[in-house]
Design a protein around this motif. Structure first.
Motif, PDB file in Angstrom:
ATOM      1  N   GLU A 149       0.821  -1.216   0.000  1.00 25.68           N
ATOM      2  CA  GLU A 149       0.000   0.000   0.000  1.00 25.68           C
ATOM      3  C   GLU A 149       0.854   1.265   0.000  1.00 25.68           C
ATOM      4  O   GLU A 149       0.483   2.264  -0.616  1.00 25.68           O
TER       5      GLU A 149
ATOM      6  N   ARG B 119       1.981   1.711  -3.596  1.00 24.53           N
ATOM      7  CA  ARG B 119       0.867   2.193  -4.411  1.00 24.53           C
ATOM      8  C   ARG B 119       0.579   3.670  -4.159  1.00 24.53           C
ATOM      9  O   ARG B 119       0.330   4.433  -5.091  1.00 24.53           O
ATOM     10  N   ALA B 120       0.575   4.070  -2.883  1.00 18.37           N
ATOM     11  CA  ALA B 120       0.299   5.473  -2.550  1.00 18.37           C
ATOM     12  C   ALA B 120       1.382   6.389  -3.110  1.00 18.37           C
ATOM     13  O   ALA B 120       1.083   7.450  -3.674  1.00 18.37           O
TER      14      ALA B 120
ATOM     15  N   GLN C  90       3.413   5.760  -5.684  1.00 14.27           N
ATOM     16  CA  GLN C  90       3.293   5.772  -7.153  1.00 14.27           C
ATOM     17  C   GLN C  90       2.153   6.692  -7.589  1.00 14.27           C
ATOM     18  O   GLN C  90       2.305   7.455  -8.541  1.00 14.27           O
ATOM     19  N   ARG C  91       1.034   6.604  -6.905  1.00 16.46           N
ATOM     20  CA  ARG C  91      -0.108   7.465  -7.257  1.00 16.46           C
ATOM     21  C   ARG C  91       0.252   8.926  -7.059  1.00 16.46           C
ATOM     22  O   ARG C  91      -0.094   9.778  -7.882  1.00 16.46           O
ATOM     23  N   TRP C  92       0.952   9.253  -5.988  1.00 14.55           N
ATOM     24  CA  TRP C  92       1.355  10.629  -5.726  1.00 14.55           C
ATOM     25  C   TRP C  92       2.226  11.164  -6.870  1.00 14.55           C
ATOM     26  O   TRP C  92       2.048  12.277  -7.324  1.00 14.55           O
TER      27      TRP C  92
ATOM     28  N   PRO D 173       6.210  12.111  -0.411  1.00 12.20           N
ATOM     29  CA  PRO D 173       6.255  10.643  -0.459  1.00 12.20           C
ATOM     30  C   PRO D 173       7.463  10.067   0.281  1.00 12.20           C
ATOM     31  O   PRO D 173       7.367   9.007   0.901  1.00 12.20           O
TER      32      PRO D 173
ATOM     33  N   LEU E  74      -3.153   3.996   4.411  1.00 12.53           N
ATOM     34  CA  LEU E  74      -2.488   4.207   3.129  1.00 12.53           C
ATOM     35  C   LEU E  74      -3.456   3.981   1.965  1.00 12.53           C
ATOM     36  O   LEU E  74      -3.422   4.713   0.981  1.00 12.53           O
TER      37      LEU E  74
ATOM     38  N   ARG F 118      -4.441   6.879  -0.699  1.00 12.78           N
ATOM     39  CA  ARG F 118      -4.310   6.657  -2.151  1.00 12.78           C
ATOM     40  C   ARG F 118      -5.640   6.880  -2.851  1.00 12.78           C
ATOM     41  O   ARG F 118      -5.699   7.544  -3.891  1.00 12.78           O
ATOM     42  N   ARG F 119      -6.701   6.376  -2.284  1.00 15.11           N
ATOM     43  CA  ARG F 119      -8.024   6.553  -2.903  1.00 15.11           C
ATOM     44  C   ARG F 119      -8.452   8.013  -2.923  1.00 15.11           C
ATOM     45  O   ARG F 119      -9.151   8.451  -3.834  1.00 15.11           O
TER      46      ARG F 119
ATOM     47  N   ASP G 263      -7.458  10.000  -6.103  1.00 12.43           N
ATOM     48  CA  ASP G 263      -8.102   9.744  -7.416  1.00 12.43           C
ATOM     49  C   ASP G 263      -9.068  10.842  -7.789  1.00 12.43           C
ATOM     50  O   ASP G 263      -9.552  11.595  -7.043  1.00 12.43           O
TER      51      ASP G 263
END
Length: 101
Positions: free
Chosen positions: A14, A17-18, A20-22, A68, A93, A97-98, A101
């Motif tokens: 998680e 993923r968080a 990477q999304r950032w 990050p 986390l 991350r959500r 979006d």
């Protein structure tokens, strides 16, 4: 002796993923969401300080590019002290991350 990360697999996944999304966010969106990520970083820092018997200190605002990395460091510190379950870190986390979006 091989090094073993203190970060459990669910938190590691998680966290990755968080982060990477950032990194995918345009700057204006990162700036708009920085307070959410910064609040989590500060909460983790406060928990680590409390567990270490130290007074909490404000995590420096180094801008959205550093967030990050600050999150990663604090997640590792939390896991090193085995606080991740108490803080529901993996779930937090996912929620962060959500929210990006």
């Amino acid at each position: 002796m091989a090094y073993r990360s203190p970060v459990p697999d669910d938190v590691a996944v998680e966290l990755k993923r968080a982060v990477q999304r950032w990194h995918q966010l345009p700057l204006d969106r990162a700036l708009a969401h920085a307070t959410v990520l910064r609040a989590l970083v500060q909460e983790l820092a406060d928990a680590v300080a409390t567990a270490d018997g130290r007074p909490a200190e404000v995590v420096p605002d180094l801008g959205p590019r550093a967030l990050p990395d600050q999150l990663t460091v604090m997640a590792y510190d939390v896991c090193q002290l085995d606080l991740q379950g108490d803080l529901s870190l993996a779930r937090r986390l996912v929620d962060v991350r959500r929210s990006l979006d």
